[in-house]
Write a protein that holds these residues in place. Structure first.
Motif, PDB file in Angstrom:
ATOM      1  N   PRO A  43       0.810  -1.228   0.000  1.00  0.00           N
ATOM      2  CA  PRO A  43       0.000   0.000   0.000  1.00  0.00           C
ATOM      3  C   PRO A  43       0.841   1.274   0.000  1.00  0.00           C
ATOM      4  O   PRO A  43       1.963   1.297   0.489  1.00  0.00           O
ATOM      5  CB  PRO A  43      -0.803  -0.119   1.301  1.00  0.00           C
ATOM      6  CG  PRO A  43      -0.010  -1.010   2.168  1.00  0.00           C
ATOM      7  CD  PRO A  43       0.760  -1.929   1.267  1.00  0.00           C
ATOM      8  N   VAL A  72      -4.534  -1.061   4.222  1.00  0.00           N
ATOM      9  CA  VAL A  72      -5.372  -1.291   3.032  1.00  0.00           C
ATOM     10  C   VAL A  72      -6.847  -1.218   3.425  1.00  0.00           C
ATOM     11  O   VAL A  72      -7.662  -0.627   2.724  1.00  0.00           O
ATOM     12  CB  VAL A  72      -5.044  -2.655   2.379  1.00  0.00           C
ATOM     13  CG1 VAL A  72      -6.019  -2.980   1.265  1.00  0.00           C
ATOM     14  CG2 VAL A  72      -3.624  -2.661   1.852  1.00  0.00           C
ATOM     15  N   ARG A  77      -4.198   3.191  -0.930  1.00  0.00           N
ATOM     16  CA  ARG A  77      -4.230   2.794  -2.331  1.00  0.00           C
ATOM     17  C   ARG A  77      -3.091   1.824  -2.621  1.00  0.00           C
ATOM     18  O   ARG A  77      -2.048   1.865  -1.982  1.00  0.00           O
ATOM     19  CB  ARG A  77      -4.070   4.060  -3.185  1.00  0.00           C
ATOM     20  CG  ARG A  77      -4.335   3.879  -4.644  1.00  0.00           C
ATOM     21  CD  ARG A  77      -4.230   5.199  -5.389  1.00  0.00           C
ATOM     22  NE  ARG A  77      -2.910   5.789  -5.314  1.00  0.00           N
ATOM     23  CZ  ARG A  77      -1.879   5.430  -6.078  1.00  0.00           C
ATOM     24  NH1 ARG A  77      -1.999   4.473  -6.950  1.00  0.00           N
ATOM     25  NH2 ARG A  77      -0.713   6.032  -5.949  1.00  0.00           N
ATOM     26  N   THR A  78      -3.294   0.937  -3.581  1.00  0.00           N
ATOM     27  CA  THR A  78      -2.258   0.012  -4.032  1.00  0.00           C
ATOM     28  C   THR A  78      -2.189   0.054  -5.553  1.00  0.00           C
ATOM     29  O   THR A  78      -2.961   0.760  -6.195  1.00  0.00           O
ATOM     30  CB  THR A  78      -2.540  -1.440  -3.585  1.00  0.00           C
ATOM     31  OG1 THR A  78      -3.707  -1.908  -4.256  1.00  0.00           O
ATOM     32  CG2 THR A  78      -2.727  -1.544  -2.078  1.00  0.00           C
ATOM     33  N   MET A  85     -10.544  -4.764  -1.872  1.00  0.00           N
ATOM     34  CA  MET A  85      -9.633  -4.454  -0.776  1.00  0.00           C
ATOM     35  C   MET A  85      -9.368  -5.657   0.128  1.00  0.00           C
ATOM     36  O   MET A  85      -8.271  -5.798   0.657  1.00  0.00           O
ATOM     37  CB  MET A  85     -10.138  -3.235   0.005  1.00  0.00           C
ATOM     38  CG  MET A  85     -10.870  -3.508   1.267  1.00  0.00           C
ATOM     39  SD  MET A  85     -11.279  -2.095   2.293  1.00  0.00           S
ATOM     40  CE  MET A  85     -11.804  -0.849   1.196  1.00  0.00           C
ATOM     41  N   VAL A  88      -6.613  -7.704  -1.501  1.00  0.00           N
ATOM     42  CA  VAL A  88      -5.313  -7.059  -1.328  1.00  0.00           C
ATOM     43  C   VAL A  88      -4.841  -7.199   0.119  1.00  0.00           C
ATOM     44  O   VAL A  88      -3.661  -7.419   0.382  1.00  0.00           O
ATOM     45  CB  VAL A  88      -5.390  -5.575  -1.757  1.00  0.00           C
ATOM     46  CG1 VAL A  88      -4.070  -4.872  -1.524  1.00  0.00           C
ATOM     47  CG2 VAL A  88      -5.776  -5.470  -3.224  1.00  0.00           C
ATOM     48  N   PHE A  89      -5.767  -7.107   1.070  1.00  0.00           N
ATOM     49  CA  PHE A  89      -5.441  -7.323   2.478  1.00  0.00           C
ATOM     50  C   PHE A  89      -4.827  -8.703   2.670  1.00  0.00           C
ATOM     51  O   PHE A  89      -3.778  -8.853   3.299  1.00  0.00           O
ATOM     52  CB  PHE A  89      -6.705  -7.159   3.329  1.00  0.00           C
ATOM     53  CG  PHE A  89      -6.544  -7.609   4.762  1.00  0.00           C
ATOM     54  CD1 PHE A  89      -5.893  -6.808   5.677  1.00  0.00           C
ATOM     55  CD2 PHE A  89      -7.045  -8.833   5.174  1.00  0.00           C
ATOM     56  CE1 PHE A  89      -5.742  -7.216   6.998  1.00  0.00           C
ATOM     57  CE2 PHE A  89      -6.900  -9.251   6.489  1.00  0.00           C
ATOM     58  CZ  PHE A  89      -6.245  -8.441   7.405  1.00  0.00           C
ATOM     59  N   ASN A  92      -1.308  -9.081   1.369  1.00  0.00           N
ATOM     60  CA  ASN A  92      -0.323  -8.528   2.300  1.00  0.00           C
ATOM     61  C   ASN A  92      -0.100  -9.453   3.488  1.00  0.00           C
ATOM     62  O   ASN A  92       1.034  -9.603   3.962  1.00  0.00           O
ATOM     63  CB  ASN A  92      -0.749  -7.129   2.765  1.00  0.00           C
ATOM     64  CG  ASN A  92      -0.391  -6.077   1.761  1.00  0.00           C
ATOM     65  OD1 ASN A  92       0.776  -5.753   1.573  1.00  0.00           O
ATOM     66  ND2 ASN A  92      -1.387  -5.535   1.082  1.00  0.00           N
TER      67      ASN A  92
END
Length: 139
Positions: A43, A72, A77-78, A85, A88-89, A92
Motif C-alpha cells: 500500500p 489497506v 491505495r495500491t 480491498m 489485497v489485504f 499482504n
C-alpha cells in the motif's frame, strides 16, 4: 544480426542518418516496472507510517508488512485497483507470513527489509505526486 526495434521505436531512430550523425528527432521510451501481485499489493501509506513499518520489518521480519495490510482496510491505495480491498489485504497477510516463515533462513528477513524499503519509496513517490498536483493547482 541486428536486434529489431523495440515497441514504440521506429527503424529510423535506430539507424544513423545519412550524414553520419545521430538523427535530430529522438524517440521517447517509457520504462514501466512490471510488478507481481504480492509486490503490487504494497500500500501507498503516509511517510511516517511507512517508516514505522520499515523499522518493524527490520527488527521483527513480517511485522511491518502485517501492519501495512491493515492500512489497506483503512483506504490506502495500491497498484491493484481492480482487486477488492479484502483480496489485497490477504495478499499482504500472505507476504507477511512468507517473511515470517522464511526468516529462519535469512531470506524472509532480507525480503522483509526490502519490503519496508519499498513502502518508504512508495510513500515518498506519493508525497511527490501530491506536491506536483498541489503546485499545478496553484498555477
Amino acid at each position: 544480426m541486428e536486434p529489431s526495434p523495440k515497441d514504440g521505436e521506429s527503424a529510423a531512430a535506430t539507424e544513423p542518418s545519412r550524414s553520419g550523425t545521430a538523427p535530430s528527432s529522438g524517440v521517447v521510451v517509457q520504462v514501466r516496472e512490471k510488478k507481481g501481485p504480492l509486490r503490487a499489493a504494497i500500500p501507498y501509506m503516509p511517510f511516517p507510517v511507512a517508516v514505522i513499518c520499515l523499522f518493524l520489518n527490520t527488527f521483527v521480519p513480517g511485522l511491518g508488512t502485517f501492519v501495512s495490510a491493515f492500512t489497506v482496510l483503512c483506504g490506502a491505495r495500491t497498484d491493484l485497483p481492480e482487486r477488492h480491498m479484502c483480496c489485497v489485504f490477504w495478499l499482504n497477510i500472505a507476504a507477511a507470513l512468507i517473511q515470517i516463515l522464511t526468516a529462519i533462513v535469512m531470506v524472509g528477513w532480507i525480503m522483509s527489509i526490502f519490503w519496508g524499503m519499498d513502502m518508504v519509496i512508495l510513500a515518498i513517490s506519493q508525497a511527490e505526486r501530491r506536491c506536483r498536483a498541489a503546485g499545478a493547482d496553484l498555477h
